[in-house]
Design an enzyme around this catalytic site. Structure first.
Site, PDB file in Angstrom:
ATOM      1  CB  CYS A  80      -0.989  -0.010   1.163  1.00  0.00           C
ATOM      2  SG  CYS A  80      -0.246   0.124   2.793  1.00  0.00           S
TER       3      CYS A  80
ATOM      4  CG  HIS B 169      -4.359  -0.335   4.096  1.00  0.00           C
ATOM      5  ND1 HIS B 169      -3.582  -1.017   3.195  1.00  0.00           N
ATOM      6  CD2 HIS B 169      -5.487   0.019   3.419  1.00  0.00           C
ATOM      7  CE1 HIS B 169      -4.215  -1.072   2.021  1.00  0.00           C
ATOM      8  NE2 HIS B 169      -5.373  -0.445   2.137  1.00  0.00           N
TER       9      HIS B 169
ATOM     10  CG  HIS C   1      -6.873   0.189  -1.174  1.00  0.00           C
ATOM     11  ND1 HIS C   1      -6.927  -0.775  -0.197  1.00  0.00           N
ATOM     12  CD2 HIS C   1      -8.032   0.055  -1.879  1.00  0.00           C
ATOM     13  CE1 HIS C   1      -8.063  -1.459  -0.295  1.00  0.00           C
ATOM     14  NE2 HIS C   1      -8.752  -0.968  -1.300  1.00  0.00           N
TER      15      HIS C   1
END
Length: 200
Positions: A88, A142, A154
């Site tokens: 990510c 994240h 993402h």
């Protein structure tokens, strides 16, 4: 930022689009917890087509999102930084570097600290959205790039680079914070200034 510009930025967040996990490890000590990620069939071509159909008022934002689109479908790879596999924060750092020539921190926690923190309601395309998907709900692990319409691009650890809604139950539950890189702040401030000049 003046109150006048602040008002313009808030208004822009609702009007910029004409059409409108997940666990990115910041360190190897973070345990991946994504067994309850929404099991939705992923159609990369449909995602790509949908995002390509959007248009943004700021050319640099168009460039940023266009770069992010190129990564859709790339598989997840811990510490990955290229089209063979990416995590990510690798995705966000590469997209910013390739599209805007801006180097941002490599891991999601550092990216969160590096950004100007904003309210979720203030998100505009180009901002970053942070999540805590592990057992520690205060620990960012994240990140995704906000593209408008309540969505992010993402790198999901289970499905690769995809588009997801931050309003899905999974992401609502794990939402941590939102951040605005300085370059994005400058771009929208410039647009607000131009809008103010045009209205005078």
């Amino acid at each position: 930022m003046t109150p006048k510009n602040n008002i313009f930025l808030k208004l822009l967040s609702f009007s910029l689009i004409t059409v409108g996990a997940t666990a990115c490890h910041s360190s190897k000590n973070v345990v991946r917890v994504d067994n309850d990620v929404p099991k939705i069939k992923v159609d990369i071509n449909e995602m790509r087509s949908d995002v390509k159909s959007r248009s943004y008022q700021i050319p640099q934002i168009n460039t940023l999102i266009s770069e992010a689109i190129k990564w859709l479908g790339v598989p997840y790879k811990y510490a990955g930084n290229d089209m063979n596999g990416v995590d990510c924060s690798g995705l966000t750092s590469q997209v910013y570097l390739k599209s805007l020539k801006v180097k941002i921190p490599r891991n999601s926690r550092e990216q969160q600290r590096w950004c100007l923190l904003i309210k979720k309601s203030e998100l505009v395309p180009g901002d970053l959205v942070f999540f805590a998907t592990g057992s520690d709900k205060n620990r960012v692990n994240h990140v995704g790039i906000y593209i408008g319409n309540g969505e992010i691009i993402h790198a999901s650890s289970s499905r690769g680079v995809i588009v997801s809604s931050i309003n899905e139950k999974y992401y609502l539950k794990r939402y941590h914070s939102s951040g605005r890189p300085e370059i994005i702040q400058k771009l929208y401030a410039s647009l607000a200034k131009n809008c103010a000049s045009d209205s005078e």
